[in-house]
Design a protein around this motif. Sequence first.
Motif, short mmCIF file in Angstrom:
data_model
loop_
_atom_site.label_atom_id
_atom_site.label_comp_id
_atom_site.label_asym_id
_atom_site.label_seq_id
_atom_site.Cartn_x
_atom_site.Cartn_y
_atom_site.Cartn_z
N ARG A 306 0.81 -1.22 0.00
CA ARG A 306 0.00 0.00 0.00
C ARG A 306 0.85 1.27 0.00
NH1 ARG A 306 -4.92 -1.27 -1.81
NH2 ARG A 306 -5.63 -3.23 -0.88
N GLU A 307 2.14 1.11 -0.17
CA GLU A 307 3.05 2.25 -0.16
C GLU A 307 3.50 2.56 -1.59
OE1 GLU A 307 3.81 4.07 2.41
OE2 GLU A 307 2.71 2.82 3.85
N PRO A 308 3.21 3.75 -2.13
CA PRO A 308 3.68 4.09 -3.49
C PRO A 308 5.20 4.05 -3.63
CG PRO A 308 1.99 5.64 -2.73
CD PRO A 308 2.36 4.81 -1.56
N SER A 353 -3.67 6.03 -6.17
CA SER A 353 -3.61 7.33 -5.49
C SER A 353 -2.90 8.35 -6.36
CB SER A 353 -2.86 7.20 -4.15
OG SER A 353 -1.50 6.87 -4.39
N PRO A 354 -3.09 9.65 -6.09
CA PRO A 354 -2.37 10.68 -6.86
C PRO A 354 -0.86 10.54 -6.78
CG PRO A 354 -4.19 11.66 -5.63
CD PRO A 354 -4.08 10.25 -5.17
N VAL A 355 -0.36 10.12 -5.63
CA VAL A 355 1.10 9.96 -5.48
C VAL A 355 1.60 8.86 -6.41
CG1 VAL A 355 2.95 9.40 -3.87
CG2 VAL A 355 1.01 10.78 -3.11
N MET A 356 0.86 7.76 -6.49
CA MET A 356 1.27 6.66 -7.35
C MET A 356 1.23 7.07 -8.82
SD MET A 356 2.29 3.50 -6.93
CE MET A 356 3.55 3.79 -8.17
N PHE A 357 0.21 7.78 -9.23
CA PHE A 357 0.15 8.26 -10.61
C PHE A 357 1.29 9.24 -10.90
CE2 PHE A 357 -4.27 6.74 -10.68
CZ PHE A 357 -4.33 6.22 -11.96
N LYS A 396 -6.35 7.88 -17.28
CA LYS A 396 -6.77 7.00 -16.19
C LYS A 396 -6.78 7.75 -14.86
CE LYS A 396 -5.22 2.81 -16.33
NZ LYS A 396 -4.35 1.61 -16.20
N ALA A 397 -5.78 8.60 -14.64
CA ALA A 397 -5.76 9.40 -13.41
C ALA A 397 -6.97 10.31 -13.33
CB ALA A 397 -4.47 10.22 -13.35
N MET A 403 -6.63 13.07 -10.47
CA MET A 403 -6.00 14.18 -11.21
C MET A 403 -5.87 15.37 -10.26
SD MET A 403 -4.63 15.28 -13.99
CE MET A 403 -5.13 14.13 -15.28
N THR A 404 -4.65 15.65 -9.82
CA THR A 404 -4.39 16.78 -8.94
C THR A 404 -4.04 18.01 -9.76
OG1 THR A 404 -2.05 16.22 -8.73
CG2 THR A 404 -3.57 15.24 -7.13
N GLU A 405 -3.88 19.13 -9.07
CA GLU A 405 -3.53 20.37 -9.74
C GLU A 405 -2.19 20.26 -10.46
OE1 GLU A 405 -3.81 24.99 -8.37
OE2 GLU A 405 -2.53 23.71 -7.17
N ASP A 406 -1.21 19.67 -9.80
CA ASP A 406 0.12 19.53 -10.42
C ASP A 406 0.08 18.58 -11.61
OD1 ASP A 406 1.25 21.27 -8.61
OD2 ASP A 406 1.81 19.68 -7.20
N LEU A 407 -0.63 17.46 -11.47
CA LEU A 407 -0.73 16.53 -12.59
C LEU A 407 -1.44 17.16 -13.78
CD1 LEU A 407 -1.59 13.07 -10.97
CD2 LEU A 407 0.50 13.72 -12.14
N ALA A 408 -2.46 17.94 -13.51
CA ALA A 408 -3.18 18.60 -14.61
C ALA A 408 -2.27 19.57 -15.36
CB ALA A 408 -4.40 19.33 -14.06
#
Length: 640
Positions: A306-308, A353-357, A396-397, A403-408
């Motif tokens: 469960r840890e990215p 999770s966003p961290v994993m993406f 997929k994110a 999809m977070t602000e940084d990923l976008a």
Amino acid sequence: MADTVQYKLERMIDELDDLERKGIFTRLEIAEIVKQRRKFEYRLKRPSPLKQDFLAYIDYETQLDSLSRLRKKSMARELEKQGDKRRRNKKSLSDFAGISRIVDIYRIAVTRFKGDLELWFRYLEFCKDKKNGRMKKVLAQLIRFHPKVPGVWIYAAAWEFDHDLNVSAARALMQNGLRVCPHSEDLWVEYLRMELTYLNKLKERKAALGEEKENVVHDYDMLLDEERGNDDGSNAGTEVSGKKLNLFQEKGMSILETIYTGAVEALPSSFGLRKRLLEILEATGLAHSEEMRKEMLCDMKRDFSREPEYWDWLARLEMTGSKSVSEMRVTLTLPQLQKAIQVYEEALQFVPSPVMFNLYIKFLMDAIAPEGENEPSKVSSPTEDYIPHLMVVYEKADVVGCMTEDLACQYVSFYLQLGRFDEARKLADRLCSGKLSDSEKLWILRASMEMKSFTDDTSAPSKDDLQYVLGLLSSALNKVSLSKAEDLWLMALKCFAKDKKYLDKLVETTLISVAKDGGSDDGFSLSSVIVNFMLQKDGIHKAREAYKRFLALPHPGLAFYRRCIELEVDLASAGDRDCLANARKLYESALATYGQNVTLWQDYHKMEIKLGTSETANAVCWRARKTLKNSAAFVAAPDL
């Protein structure tokens, strides 16, 4: 205090007489030495001596001892030339007194500052360097005062192992340290390294002395007994040579398994410890290492699925395919990258999770455009093959809600890097209309992207384009605070500079934004940006009209007042008296709101001294002292 200092100085008489008798120091030099020592001794006898007092005394005695030894060597060379070897090799009190005094100062210092680890380790390094036989005693004191510090146990065990050559004592220290500090990763790792190093030394010793040396086998049997218990090792001497060599590898694996089990029980949630233990396993050629490696990886998957961070590390481990996890600067092939992608896809099933993406996308970006500080990796297949896959990951994110602000912003920027501007615009429009409608970064990126396309275009933009950008900018400003939109406003002014109609609309928009959010007292001031732009474009009259409109708002901000005052003062310095009157009005208006600002009063007073008269300057000074609650903080500027 004086009697104690005098007593200590009197005990130095024999040493000083010996130095003078040998001709190492003259009487004047000895008098200076006594003077300095008396000064340091008085410092140490104060009710609360400082650590720096002890260190200064130690530095002085260290330099004095070094000078004494240099002079002794010089005199010894002279005596050797004369052939007097007996006198040259004779030792006396002065040869040992310097080191003893430094040790005494250290002893008093660590007694006074028991909690200062830096001082303790400095003391230990001095004892180790001078080899004065006090290491064990000092280490015992340090362990007694700081048993909860893992570095203390590691330092003591390392000294016993490397310098005193006492493996049993080093092992006992490590084991005691693990009993006291069972949650220290460094202790477990260093204990394993020490045991494997000792085993390797036994192996090298066996190879150097020959196969028939029974004492080497006896040492090996002792090591078996210490780690596993009193196993029966009587048949070790009768083993064939090939099996004897394998015994060392098997024993090493046994030690690693034992320590690994204890470490996992003590620190079950430490992923960093597992990685370090695995690296040690891969760096050593132990028996059945592949089976142990698989077991460790299986345990890590069970405990950290469960840890990215675990999945990112595992993917890069699978990609390198080497025994060293840190070897990332190798030439990569398509199958290796496919293995890593499979790991990341499996990770998304466990940790969507966003961290994993973010970790997955970063990995793919490095594979597509591996430019950075490190040496770029080289992919044997065209990088275009990974671009559609990266797009799928971004989608997929977005679908799973990660999809977070940084990923976008990364998603839109990646389209821009590929030169697909229209798709980037559509994507930014869709993201800003969805869950990320409140994202300041995304709105800034979208608006700046639209305006940059107009400013880069050689042809003049149409009215429809300008109207669209103005509407987009207005929407962005409703989402973004003024303090974060400095670059956006500068780009907007450049975009609308040639069209007066839309420039006026932009100014109206700024008036609404400033009225809504208020001006800034420090930092970025949108009003100042507009006034500066008007000053450069249309001159002082338009700039003055603009700043008067902003000053009419409820809270224009101190930063804007200062900019307007600076503008008028610069013109007043050129001889325009009307500008001086305007500057005074601005100061009065600013002081009506910021009357307790000392710097503002001081600037007002300086301006009157420089451009006004003595009467006006004295009037400002008098008012400042009457108005300020802390009138002592106001320092009148000197007359020019």
